[in-house]
Design an enzyme around this catalytic site. Sequence first.
Site, PDB file in Angstrom:
ATOM      1  N   SER A   1       0.859  -1.192   0.000  1.00 37.20           N
ATOM      2  CA  SER A   1       0.000   0.000   0.000  1.00 37.20           C
ATOM      3  C   SER A   1       0.890   1.235   0.000  1.00 37.20           C
ATOM      4  O   SER A   1       1.771   1.386   0.855  1.00 37.20           O
ATOM      5  CB  SER A   1      -0.893   0.007   1.243  1.00 37.20           C
ATOM      6  OG  SER A   1      -1.395   1.322   1.449  1.00 37.20           O
TER       7      SER A   1
ATOM      8  N   HIS B   1      -0.863  -1.775  -4.051  1.00 34.85           N
ATOM      9  CA  HIS B   1      -2.238  -1.619  -3.542  1.00 34.85           C
ATOM     10  C   HIS B   1      -2.515  -0.117  -3.434  1.00 34.85           C
ATOM     11  O   HIS B   1      -1.794   0.603  -2.739  1.00 34.85           O
ATOM     12  CB  HIS B   1      -2.318  -2.302  -2.172  1.00 34.85           C
ATOM     13  CG  HIS B   1      -3.600  -2.133  -1.437  1.00 34.85           C
ATOM     14  ND1 HIS B   1      -4.583  -3.116  -1.382  1.00 34.85           N
ATOM     15  CD2 HIS B   1      -4.069  -1.112  -0.678  1.00 34.85           C
ATOM     16  CE1 HIS B   1      -5.583  -2.714  -0.635  1.00 34.85           C
ATOM     17  NE2 HIS B   1      -5.308  -1.486  -0.184  1.00 34.85           N
TER      18      HIS B   1
ATOM     19  N   ASP C   1      -5.021   2.878  -2.450  1.00 35.72           N
ATOM     20  CA  ASP C   1      -6.185   3.205  -1.633  1.00 35.72           C
ATOM     21  C   ASP C   1      -6.847   4.480  -2.149  1.00 35.72           C
ATOM     22  O   ASP C   1      -6.262   5.558  -2.086  1.00 35.72           O
ATOM     23  CB  ASP C   1      -5.751   3.383  -0.177  1.00 35.72           C
ATOM     24  CG  ASP C   1      -5.309   2.066   0.438  1.00 35.72           C
ATOM     25  OD1 ASP C   1      -6.136   1.136   0.472  1.00 35.72           O
ATOM     26  OD2 ASP C   1      -4.140   1.960   0.864  1.00 35.72           O
TER      27      ASP C   1
ATOM     28  N   MET D   1      -9.873   7.056  -1.670  1.00 37.17           N
ATOM     29  CA  MET D   1     -10.830   7.496  -0.641  1.00 37.17           C
ATOM     30  C   MET D   1     -11.486   8.795  -1.079  1.00 37.17           C
ATOM     31  O   MET D   1     -10.832   9.672  -1.647  1.00 37.17           O
ATOM     32  CB  MET D   1     -10.111   7.718   0.686  1.00 37.17           C
ATOM     33  CG  MET D   1      -9.280   6.528   1.131  1.00 37.17           C
ATOM     34  SD  MET D   1      -8.617   6.776   2.784  1.00 37.17           S
ATOM     35  CE  MET D   1      -7.440   5.421   2.885  1.00 37.17           C
TER      36      MET D   1
ATOM     37  N   HIS E   1      -8.174  -0.365  -4.271  1.00 42.49           N
ATOM     38  CA  HIS E   1      -9.086  -0.571  -3.136  1.00 42.49           C
ATOM     39  C   HIS E   1      -9.912   0.714  -3.009  1.00 42.49           C
ATOM     40  O   HIS E   1      -9.400   1.741  -2.558  1.00 42.49           O
ATOM     41  CB  HIS E   1      -8.253  -0.848  -1.873  1.00 42.49           C
ATOM     42  CG  HIS E   1      -9.061  -0.931  -0.621  1.00 42.49           C
ATOM     43  ND1 HIS E   1      -8.495  -0.849   0.626  1.00 42.49           N
ATOM     44  CD2 HIS E   1     -10.396  -1.108  -0.409  1.00 42.49           C
ATOM     45  CE1 HIS E   1      -9.445  -0.968   1.547  1.00 42.49           C
ATOM     46  NE2 HIS E   1     -10.602  -1.108   0.941  1.00 42.49           N
TER      47      HIS E   1
ATOM     48  N   MET F   1     -12.463   2.996  -1.443  1.00 40.61           N
ATOM     49  CA  MET F   1     -13.258   3.319  -0.251  1.00 40.61           C
ATOM     50  C   MET F   1     -14.065   4.550  -0.606  1.00 40.61           C
ATOM     51  O   MET F   1     -13.797   5.663  -0.133  1.00 40.61           O
ATOM     52  CB  MET F   1     -12.313   3.551   0.938  1.00 40.61           C
ATOM     53  CG  MET F   1     -11.676   2.254   1.437  1.00 40.61           C
ATOM     54  SD  MET F   1     -10.153   2.503   2.359  1.00 40.61           S
ATOM     55  CE  MET F   1      -8.982   2.523   1.000  1.00 40.61           C
TER      56      MET F   1
ATOM     57  N   MET G   1     -10.870  -6.542   6.017  1.00 33.76           N
ATOM     58  CA  MET G   1     -10.244  -5.374   6.644  1.00 33.76           C
ATOM     59  C   MET G   1      -9.981  -5.668   8.115  1.00 33.76           C
ATOM     60  O   MET G   1     -10.886  -6.069   8.849  1.00 33.76           O
ATOM     61  CB  MET G   1     -11.165  -4.148   6.546  1.00 33.76           C
ATOM     62  CG  MET G   1     -11.432  -3.632   5.149  1.00 33.76           C
ATOM     63  SD  MET G   1      -9.981  -2.987   4.304  1.00 33.76           S
ATOM     64  CE  MET G   1      -9.434  -1.689   5.403  1.00 33.76           C
TER      65      MET G   1
ATOM     66  N   GLY H   1      -9.648   3.916   6.141  1.00 35.53           N
ATOM     67  CA  GLY H   1      -9.505   5.377   6.164  1.00 35.53           C
ATOM     68  C   GLY H   1      -8.079   5.852   6.356  1.00 35.53           C
ATOM     69  O   GLY H   1      -7.678   6.853   5.761  1.00 35.53           O
TER      70      GLY H   1
ATOM     71  N   GLY I   1      -3.729   4.732   7.236  1.00 39.88           N
ATOM     72  CA  GLY I   1      -2.670   3.767   7.468  1.00 39.88           C
ATOM     73  C   GLY I   1      -2.200   3.877   8.918  1.00 39.88           C
ATOM     74  O   GLY I   1      -2.582   4.798   9.652  1.00 39.88           O
ATOM     75  N   GLY I   2      -1.382   2.934   9.326  1.00 44.60           N
ATOM     76  CA  GLY I   2      -0.740   3.026  10.635  1.00 44.60           C
ATOM     77  C   GLY I   2      -1.609   2.662  11.821  1.00 44.60           C
ATOM     78  O   GLY I   2      -1.246   2.967  12.957  1.00 44.60           O
TER      79      GLY I   2
ATOM     80  N   ASP J   1      -6.152  -6.575   4.831  1.00 40.30           N
ATOM     81  CA  ASP J   1      -5.729  -5.173   4.733  1.00 40.30           C
ATOM     82  C   ASP J   1      -5.895  -4.462   6.071  1.00 40.30           C
ATOM     83  O   ASP J   1      -7.002  -4.358   6.598  1.00 40.30           O
ATOM     84  CB  ASP J   1      -6.580  -4.470   3.659  1.00 40.30           C
ATOM     85  CG  ASP J   1      -6.096  -3.053   3.381  1.00 40.30           C
ATOM     86  OD1 ASP J   1      -5.035  -2.663   3.909  1.00 40.30           O
ATOM     87  OD2 ASP J   1      -6.792  -2.345   2.628  1.00 40.30           O
ATOM     88  N   GLY J   2      -4.766  -3.971   6.596  1.00 43.18           N
ATOM     89  CA  GLY J   2      -4.795  -3.147   7.799  1.00 43.18           C
ATOM     90  C   GLY J   2      -3.942  -3.711   8.920  1.00 43.18           C
ATOM     91  O   GLY J   2      -4.183  -4.802   9.415  1.00 43.18           O
TER      92      GLY J   2
ATOM     93  N   SER K   1       2.103   1.067   6.125  1.00 42.27           N
ATOM     94  CA  SER K   1       2.969   1.995   6.861  1.00 42.27           C
ATOM     95  C   SER K   1       4.280   1.388   7.340  1.00 42.27           C
ATOM     96  O   SER K   1       5.299   2.082   7.378  1.00 42.27           O
ATOM     97  CB  SER K   1       2.212   2.594   8.048  1.00 42.27           C
ATOM     98  OG  SER K   1       1.715   1.561   8.873  1.00 42.27           O
TER      99      SER K   1
HETATM  100  C1  DX5 Z   1      -6.635   1.660   5.194  1.00 39.69           C
HETATM  101  C2  DX5 Z   1      -6.104   1.166   3.887  1.00 39.69           C
HETATM  102  C3  DX5 Z   1      -4.909   0.314   3.977  1.00 39.69           C
HETATM  103  C4  DX5 Z   1      -3.716   0.977   4.611  1.00 39.69           C
HETATM  104  C5  DX5 Z   1      -2.840  -0.086   5.155  1.00 39.69           C
HETATM  105  O1  DX5 Z   1      -7.911   2.137   5.031  1.00 39.69           O
HETATM  106  O2  DX5 Z   1      -7.087   0.407   3.210  1.00 39.69           O
HETATM  107  O3  DX5 Z   1      -4.551  -0.225   2.714  1.00 39.69           O
HETATM  108  O4  DX5 Z   1      -2.941   1.741   3.750  1.00 39.69           O
HETATM  109  O5  DX5 Z   1      -1.852   0.536   5.877  1.00 39.69           O
HETATM  110  P1  DX5 Z   1      -1.266  -0.141   7.178  1.00 39.69           P
HETATM  111  O6  DX5 Z   1      -0.485  -1.333   6.715  1.00 39.69           O
HETATM  112  O7  DX5 Z   1      -0.450   0.908   7.798  1.00 39.69           O
HETATM  113  O8  DX5 Z   1      -2.437  -0.543   8.048  1.00 39.69           O
HETATM  114 ZN    ZN Z   2      -6.411  -0.625   1.396  1.00 40.60          ZN
END
Ligand code: DX5
Ligand code: ZN
Length: 236
Positions: free
Chosen positions: A11, A36, A38, A40, A69, A71, A140, A145, A147-148, A178-179, A201
């Site tokens: 990601s 990947h 994201d 949003m 992905h 969202m 998920m 929403g 990362g981290g 994911d997450g 992250s």
């Molecule tokens: C969160 C995203 C994830 C995110 C993962 O909504 O869908 O793809 O970037 O990041 P980490 O690995 O830090 O959870």
């Molecule tokens: Zn994602």
Amino acid sequence: MSKSRVLVSASILDSDLSSLSAECRKVLKAGADRIHIDVMDGHFVPNITLGPGIIKRLRKIGKQPFDAHLMISEPGRYMDQFIDAGCDSITFHVEVEEPIEPTLIKIRKAGRAAGLAIKPATPLSALDPFRDLLDIVMVMTVEPGFGGQEFMADAAQKILPAHTIFAGRAVPGEVHVDGGVNRQSAAMCGRMGADVLVVGSTLWKKGRDISDEITRIKTLADEGFRAARLEAKRHD
Ligand code: DX5
Ligand code: ZN
């Protein structure tokens, strides 16, 4: 490194967004199997990232698979653009409040892999009506929403049963997680049989050796997978 069972989709959410194509190249060179992305919209989730225009330009870095992905609240409205952008797989959320089936059909008709993601609180049964249209189930393990965030072990319990969605297929689909996937959670994802780990992250921390991190995460996941298989055999 020998080929691992599990794949890593990196990601880029927490990468240096001012140099996205360089970051994609870097992480692929370091051993990520896919990118990947994201997307949003500030409505489905409280954050805004990027759209199909940027993906289309990023696509020029090479042929490695791009997993989108989405969202966003209205995936149907923008789907042509994501297909045109060159995404290899497109996953959106089962929680959206619009018809889901026509959008999955559109993705597949375009020759791309179609996926549905489920938030931590959504039961797997929400996917039942769409099981014959799915190539990817994305579990998920954080609230979408940002990362981290911390890995939610409760939500990860859905990884193993998610495979039953593809039961009886000649070519099974993929379960993505994911997450919060990192060195601490990778073994558990492997034990549950995750096929693709979305890793964000933890790869982009300052001073981190990305290649080493990806290798460790893959190794831990594969070891977890093998351990679970051995345990299951012993109980047979
Ligand atoms: C969160 C995203 C994830 C995110 C993962 O909504 O869908 O793809 O970037 O990041 P980490 O690995 O830090 O959870
Ligand atoms: Zn994602």
